[in-house]
Scaffold this active site. Structure first.
Site, PDB file in Angstrom:
ATOM      1  N   ASP A  22      83.135   0.284  22.011  1.00 33.69           N
ATOM      2  CA  ASP A  22      81.711   0.461  22.571  1.00 33.69           C
ATOM      3  C   ASP A  22      81.306  -1.161  22.723  1.00 33.69           C
ATOM      4  O   ASP A  22      80.389  -1.300  23.553  1.00 33.69           O
ATOM      5  CB  ASP A  22      80.849   1.243  21.581  1.00 33.69           C
ATOM      6  CG  ASP A  22      80.990   2.714  21.871  1.00 33.69           C
ATOM      7  OD1 ASP A  22      81.354   3.096  22.808  1.00 33.69           O
ATOM      8  OD2 ASP A  22      80.887   3.275  20.868  1.00 33.69           O
ATOM      9  N   VAL A  23      81.473  -2.001  21.698  1.00 38.10           N
ATOM     10  CA  VAL A  23      80.938  -3.258  21.558  1.00 38.10           C
ATOM     11  C   VAL A  23      81.692  -4.024  22.654  1.00 38.10           C
ATOM     12  O   VAL A  23      81.123  -4.813  23.350  1.00 38.10           O
ATOM     13  CB  VAL A  23      81.341  -3.971  20.017  1.00 38.10           C
ATOM     14  CG1 VAL A  23      80.894  -5.516  20.229  1.00 38.10           C
ATOM     15  CG2 VAL A  23      80.433  -3.184  19.231  1.00 38.10           C
ATOM     16  N   ALA A  44      93.730   0.783  22.866  1.00 40.68           N
ATOM     17  CA  ALA A  44      93.196   2.209  23.390  1.00 40.68           C
ATOM     18  C   ALA A  44      91.821   1.884  23.823  1.00 40.68           C
ATOM     19  O   ALA A  44      91.194   0.792  23.494  1.00 40.68           O
ATOM     20  CB  ALA A  44      93.082   3.399  22.323  1.00 40.68           C
ATOM     21  N   PRO A 225      41.825   2.715  25.740  1.00 44.20           N
ATOM     22  CA  PRO A 225      40.752   2.673  24.900  1.00 44.20           C
ATOM     23  C   PRO A 225      40.583   2.233  23.603  1.00 44.20           C
ATOM     24  O   PRO A 225      39.654   2.303  22.617  1.00 44.20           O
ATOM     25  CB  PRO A 225      41.174   4.337  24.640  1.00 44.20           C
ATOM     26  CG  PRO A 225      42.702   4.377  24.456  1.00 44.20           C
ATOM     27  CD  PRO A 225      42.973   3.379  25.614  1.00 44.20           C
ATOM     28  N   ASP A 248      33.807  -6.652  28.582  1.00 42.71           N
ATOM     29  CA  ASP A 248      32.703  -5.904  27.804  1.00 42.71           C
ATOM     30  C   ASP A 248      32.959  -5.572  26.282  1.00 42.71           C
ATOM     31  O   ASP A 248      34.069  -5.827  25.766  1.00 42.71           O
ATOM     32  CB  ASP A 248      32.416  -4.768  28.550  1.00 42.71           C
ATOM     33  CG  ASP A 248      33.426  -3.730  28.803  1.00 42.71           C
ATOM     34  OD1 ASP A 248      34.287  -3.537  27.792  1.00 42.71           O
ATOM     35  OD2 ASP A 248      33.538  -3.035  29.628  1.00 42.71           O
ATOM     36  N   LYS A 270      27.952  -4.312  27.213  1.00 45.66           N
ATOM     37  CA  LYS A 270      27.141  -3.278  27.815  1.00 45.66           C
ATOM     38  C   LYS A 270      27.226  -2.029  26.599  1.00 45.66           C
ATOM     39  O   LYS A 270      28.241  -1.726  26.463  1.00 45.66           O
ATOM     40  CB  LYS A 270      27.451  -2.574  29.144  1.00 45.66           C
ATOM     41  CG  LYS A 270      27.194  -3.572  30.154  1.00 45.66           C
ATOM     42  CD  LYS A 270      27.382  -2.858  31.727  1.00 45.66           C
ATOM     43  CE  LYS A 270      28.809  -2.488  31.831  1.00 45.66           C
ATOM     44  NZ  LYS A 270      28.938  -1.769  33.186  1.00 45.66           N
ATOM     45  N   GLY A 301      37.117  -1.630  29.224  1.00 39.86           N
ATOM     46  CA  GLY A 301      37.783  -0.582  28.271  1.00 39.86           C
ATOM     47  C   GLY A 301      38.048   0.626  29.229  1.00 39.86           C
ATOM     48  O   GLY A 301      37.514   1.055  30.176  1.00 39.86           O
ATOM     49  N   ILE A 306      37.340   5.305  36.018  1.00 35.86           N
ATOM     50  CA  ILE A 306      36.739   6.324  35.277  1.00 35.86           C
ATOM     51  C   ILE A 306      35.344   5.995  34.572  1.00 35.86           C
ATOM     52  O   ILE A 306      35.556   5.278  33.482  1.00 35.86           O
ATOM     53  CB  ILE A 306      37.864   7.127  34.537  1.00 35.86           C
ATOM     54  CG1 ILE A 306      38.804   7.482  35.379  1.00 35.86           C
ATOM     55  CG2 ILE A 306      37.140   8.312  33.644  1.00 35.86           C
ATOM     56  CD1 ILE A 306      40.109   8.183  34.708  1.00 35.86           C
ATOM     57  N   THR A 331      42.718   5.707  30.259  1.00 31.74           N
ATOM     58  CA  THR A 331      41.423   6.303  29.816  1.00 31.74           C
ATOM     59  C   THR A 331      41.092   6.759  28.705  1.00 31.74           C
ATOM     60  O   THR A 331      42.035   7.278  27.955  1.00 31.74           O
ATOM     61  CB  THR A 331      40.949   7.298  30.900  1.00 31.74           C
ATOM     62  OG1 THR A 331      39.289   7.403  30.982  1.00 31.74           O
ATOM     63  CG2 THR A 331      41.566   8.609  30.739  1.00 31.74           C
ATOM     64  N   MET A 382      30.040   8.596  26.874  1.00 30.80           N
ATOM     65  CA  MET A 382      28.740   8.164  26.558  1.00 30.80           C
ATOM     66  C   MET A 382      27.867   9.426  26.499  1.00 30.80           C
ATOM     67  O   MET A 382      26.596   9.146  26.879  1.00 30.80           O
ATOM     68  CB  MET A 382      28.500   7.389  27.617  1.00 30.80           C
ATOM     69  CG  MET A 382      29.233   6.417  27.973  1.00 30.80           C
ATOM     70  SD  MET A 382      29.190   5.441  29.486  1.00 30.80           S
ATOM     71  CE  MET A 382      29.865   6.554  30.757  1.00 30.80           C
TER      72      MET A 382
END
EC number: 2.1.1.107
Length: 457
Positions: A22-23, A44, A225, A248, A270, A301, A306, A331, A382
């Site tokens: 794998d490496v 192998a 948020p 804000d 606000k 925010g 929205i 949102t 709000m």
């Protein structure tokens, strides 16, 4: 400096990997991407090597390591789990003055492999000199987030434009300002990613022909948020390219700490019922800064479309002919519900979700009869000051008083608080909470006790 960072041209040059696991596969991918003519030697091989060999992408030599495999090589990698064999490969390469990397043994190697950020032709390599690969990987991940995915395509396109730009702009300063415009132009990057030749041509002509001191642009960015980790990758890139950030109070300090240090910051915080800066004045700030030729980010925010008044701000810019774009954010309804263990929809309890503002323009009235229906989730933004009215109206229009409700304060932040109860208690519960808060009403709130993962962390 213990190592000299260099970028090797390996296309069509012989390279050897000793190891078939794998490496070795991870190293082989890098060499194949670089166009090397690759030979892999091992006792192998895992299936991927066989698939590559069948496709003619490399040559497999099955059997013990033979030093003669190095005779035509430019570069070698020892990637077995046998330390003695790795050392032997390294010594044989050293004797032939061939650079050799030994996986997980930097002291035995003549070169080390860095962590790579590939935005070809732009390449970034990060290395700790082999002392702390995990640190190098973490730094690479941070840098990955800063470099747009389409940056490589823009870089290639810039190479095609160099001759024309040299003819168009007489001085080095003018050319530098043009390239700065081009590399931060989102429309061009997206057009290149979509192979939209019409848009590529239009954007290029606009960039080349407009004055270098042209009006700037505004990008509306949703900050999410609260939790800085929820800021989108594109949002992060935008705030780190901004000349001015207008933000804000819902934008957390952690997110503001990600803003470019030399950017101007304009606070226009606000609150419901009280505007530190009137909305019309915010619109004019965006317009004024953009007209100075600056790249302005309006950081909001949640999501700007929205209950963020993003549409109103963009109308002002559109009317003035200022270019703009929008980067959505998570949102509050999505973030707060997820961090509170409240799914907004659920096959058994809610087939729809409604996002509702808790305060309307003068004379506005909600359709309470429809809002009181079963099998849905209501999310009030709000709405803290109107909680008693919301309770009264919903009960008057038929919603059961025992309907589960929750109020989420400072959602997704480390200071998040959640209180729950029933609809008959909503007004009383709201008096115990502070803004910013979100009200969630619906049967899905009843799942909170079972699904509340965040408070347990």
């Amino acid at each position: 400096m213990d190592h000299l960072p260099i970028f090797c041209q390996l296309r069509d040059r012989d390279c050897l990997i000793v190891g078939g696991g794998d490496v070795a596969e991870r190293k082989a991918r890098l060499l194949l991407d670089a166009g090397a003519r690759l030979t892999v030697n091992a006792l192998a091989f895992i299936p991927q090597f066989t698939a590559w060999a069948d496709a003619g992408m490399l040559t497999l030599v099955e059997g013990p390591f033979d030093e003669s495999l190095l005779d035509t090589c430019w570069l070698a990698i020892a990637a077995t789990d046998d330390d003695a064999l790795n050392q032997r490969v390294s010594e044989a390469a050293e004797a032939r003055r061939i650079f050799c990397n030994v996986v997980d043994a930097p002291k035995a190697a003549s070169f080390i492999m860095p962590s790579i950020i590939d935005r070809s032709p732009l390449m970034v390599a990060v290395s700790s000199g082999g002392t702390s690969p995990v640190l190098a990987r973490l730094l690479r991940e941070k840098l990955e987030s800063l470099l747009p995915l389409h940056l490589g395509q823009v870089a290639k396109y810039a190479g095609q434009l160099r001759g024309r730009v040299k003819q168009q702009f007489a001085t080095m300063g003018e050319r530098r300002r043009f390239w700065e415009k081009l590399f931060v132009n989102d429309r061009l990057a997206q057009s290149l990613a979509n192979n939209d030749q019409k848009a590529i041509t239009e954007t290029t002509e606009q960039l080349i022909n407009e004055p270098l001191d042209h009006r700037g642009e505004v990008v509306l960015v949703g900050a999410g948020p609260g939790d800085a980790g929820l800021l989108t990758l594109k949002g992060l890139q935008q705030i780190q390219q901004a000349d001015v950030v207008v933000y804000d109070r819902l934008v957390s300090d952690d997110i503001m700490n990600l803003v470019r240090r030399d950017a101007d910051r304009v606070f226009v915080g606000k609150r419901a019922g009280y505007h530190c800066v009137p909305q019309e004045e915010i619109n004019q700030i965006l317009l004024r800064e953009a007209q100075k030729g600056k790249r302005v980010v309006r950081l909001k925010g949640g999501d700007p479309f929205i209950f963020g008044r993003g549409g109103e701000e963009l109308e002002t810019l559109c009317n003035a002919g200022i270019p703009f774009s929008v980067v959505p954010g998570i949102t509050a309804a999505s973030g707060c519900s997820a961090y509170s263990g409240i799914p907004l929809t659920h096959r058994d309890y809610a087939q729809s979700v409604r996002l509702i503002t808790g305060h309307l323009k003068t004379g506005g009235e909600l359709d309470w009869e429809n809002l009181a229906a079963e099998k849905q989730t209501l999310v009030f933004y709000m709405g803290l000051n109107q909680a008693a009215t919301i309770q009264q109206k919903l009960i008057e229009h038929g919603m059961p008083g025992e309907m589960p409700v929750a109020i989420v304060e400072n959602g997704t932040a480390v200071t998040q608080r959640v209180i729950d109860g029933t609809l008959t208690q909503l007004g009383e519960l709201a008096q115990q909470m502070n803004s910013p808060s979100l009200i969630i009403i619906g049967r899905v709130v009843g799942l909170r006790d079972k699904l509340n993962w965040f408070s347990n962390h």
